[in-house]
Scaffold this active site. Sequence first.
Site, mmCIF file in Angstrom:
data_model
loop_
_atom_site.group_PDB
_atom_site.id
_atom_site.type_symbol
_atom_site.label_atom_id
_atom_site.label_comp_id
_atom_site.label_asym_id
_atom_site.label_seq_id
_atom_site.Cartn_x
_atom_site.Cartn_y
_atom_site.Cartn_z
ATOM 1 N N PRO A 80 -35.323 -82.622 51.517
ATOM 2 C CA PRO A 80 -35.486 -83.432 52.611
ATOM 3 C C PRO A 80 -35.678 -82.654 53.926
ATOM 4 O O PRO A 80 -36.011 -83.152 54.986
ATOM 5 C CB PRO A 80 -34.127 -84.131 52.397
ATOM 6 C CG PRO A 80 -33.675 -84.125 51.098
ATOM 7 C CD PRO A 80 -34.048 -82.828 50.568
ATOM 8 N N GLU A 132 -26.170 -80.207 45.670
ATOM 9 C CA GLU A 132 -26.285 -80.618 47.253
ATOM 10 C C GLU A 132 -27.527 -79.438 47.779
ATOM 11 O O GLU A 132 -27.565 -79.243 48.926
ATOM 12 C CB GLU A 132 -24.840 -80.278 47.845
ATOM 13 C CG GLU A 132 -23.918 -81.223 47.392
ATOM 14 C CD GLU A 132 -24.348 -82.701 47.777
ATOM 15 O OE1 GLU A 132 -24.782 -82.914 48.636
ATOM 16 O OE2 GLU A 132 -24.181 -83.358 46.653
ATOM 17 N N ARG A 178 -55.017 -84.370 42.168
ATOM 18 C CA ARG A 178 -55.995 -85.262 42.445
ATOM 19 C C ARG A 178 -57.298 -84.372 43.291
ATOM 20 O O ARG A 178 -58.544 -84.870 43.336
ATOM 21 C CB ARG A 178 -55.797 -86.227 43.303
ATOM 22 C CG ARG A 178 -54.824 -87.241 42.598
ATOM 23 C CD ARG A 178 -54.506 -88.612 43.492
ATOM 24 N NE ARG A 178 -55.817 -89.388 44.034
ATOM 25 C CZ ARG A 178 -56.278 -89.578 44.977
ATOM 26 N NH1 ARG A 178 -55.863 -88.719 45.889
ATOM 27 N NH2 ARG A 178 -57.222 -90.180 45.362
ATOM 28 N N ASP A 195 -63.097 -90.650 51.305
ATOM 29 C CA ASP A 195 -63.145 -92.118 51.784
ATOM 30 C C ASP A 195 -63.056 -91.809 53.338
ATOM 31 O O ASP A 195 -62.073 -91.142 53.944
ATOM 32 C CB ASP A 195 -61.822 -92.541 51.345
ATOM 33 C CG ASP A 195 -61.871 -94.132 51.793
ATOM 34 O OD1 ASP A 195 -61.572 -94.393 52.986
ATOM 35 O OD2 ASP A 195 -62.003 -95.048 50.790
HETATM 36 N N1 4GX Z 1 -38.073 -84.478 49.403
HETATM 37 N N2 4GX Z 1 -34.015 -84.024 46.897
HETATM 38 C C1 4GX Z 1 -33.560 -81.747 47.133
HETATM 39 C C2 4GX Z 1 -31.048 -81.121 46.653
HETATM 40 C C3 4GX Z 1 -30.661 -81.009 48.081
HETATM 41 C C4 4GX Z 1 -29.598 -81.857 48.352
HETATM 42 C C5 4GX Z 1 -29.249 -82.081 49.704
HETATM 43 C C6 4GX Z 1 -30.900 -80.176 50.385
HETATM 44 C C7 4GX Z 1 -29.643 -81.182 50.570
HETATM 45 C C8 4GX Z 1 -36.173 -84.544 48.277
HETATM 46 C C9 4GX Z 1 -36.972 -85.258 48.996
HETATM 47 C C10 4GX Z 1 -34.936 -84.669 47.736
HETATM 48 C C11 4GX Z 1 -33.034 -84.252 46.368
HETATM 49 C C12 4GX Z 1 -34.711 -82.516 46.689
HETATM 50 C C13 4GX Z 1 -31.853 -83.348 46.631
HETATM 51 N N3 4GX Z 1 -31.173 -80.241 48.871
HETATM 52 N N4 4GX Z 1 -37.040 -83.455 48.081
HETATM 53 N N5 4GX Z 1 -32.295 -82.062 46.493
HETATM 54 N N6 4GX Z 1 -36.599 -86.255 49.869
HETATM 55 O O1 4GX Z 1 -34.461 -85.774 47.969
HETATM 56 O O2 4GX Z 1 -38.153 -83.451 48.881
#
Ligand code: 4GX
Length: 225
Positions: free
Chosen positions: A86, A113, A151, A166
């Site tokens: 994230p 985490e 894709r 497109d």
């Molecule tokens: N877009 N995740 C990473 C482990 C994590 C937890 C907390 C950092 C902080 C995600 C997303 C995503 C779930 C991948 C938690 N990393 N990855 N993972 N949204 O939610 O890419």
Amino acid sequence: MRIDILSLFPEYFQGPFAVSILKRAQEQGLIEINLIDIRRFAEDKHKRVDDRPYGGGPGMLMMPGPCVKAIRSVKSKNSRVVYLTPQGKTLTAGKCEELSEHTHLILLCGHYEGIDQRVIDLEVDEEISIGSYVLTNGCLPAIVLTDAITRFVPGVLGHKEAASKDSFQEEGLLEAPQYTRPEEFEKIAVPEVLLGGHHKKIADWRRKKSEEKTRQVTGQQPLPN
Ligand code: 4GX
């Protein structure tokens, strides 16, 4: 194009990669997907891959040793290493197209985490997010990224639907509504203009609907032509 996906749950991917377009793309040799279990690279007899964060805080982190070993087991000069998190840059069609031009992608899926920062510092080329929310692990983001990239690989889609050619999408517009048979469904008729076969009128109607939809959803003013 080869995609190596490093995770703690290789079995997670069996469903999505075994059907439809991703299945066919692999059968045709257009993409090769390898699933690698990071636990294979654990360094102790208990196969441990997680530990507590220095400085305190909730949950566990993935240890750097197994992650770095797993990456190095597949990495070469042509590899692009992507960590799904994230905290990454939000994925766009443009990024998918760019990544589809690489011959080898390594996708690292985080669990718990997240991972030790030194894995990112040492081995990761870029961090990508599929959106501002937190999932339970990085496997679904890796599936989304793999699907969206595939894709763009030449030969995967037919000429007709060639990814992003497109014209609306290229202008950042959303698609106009679409209809198939029957002409009337639960009292709702297909818009008359689509039945007439007047190509210019249809194109004008779609342009108008597309601009309306884009304004409603994004608040964005369509670019003038
Ligand atoms: N877009 N995740 C990473 C482990 C994590 C937890 C907390 C950092 C902080 C995600 C997303 C995503 C779930 C991948 C938690 N990393 N990855 N993972 N949204 O939610 O890419």
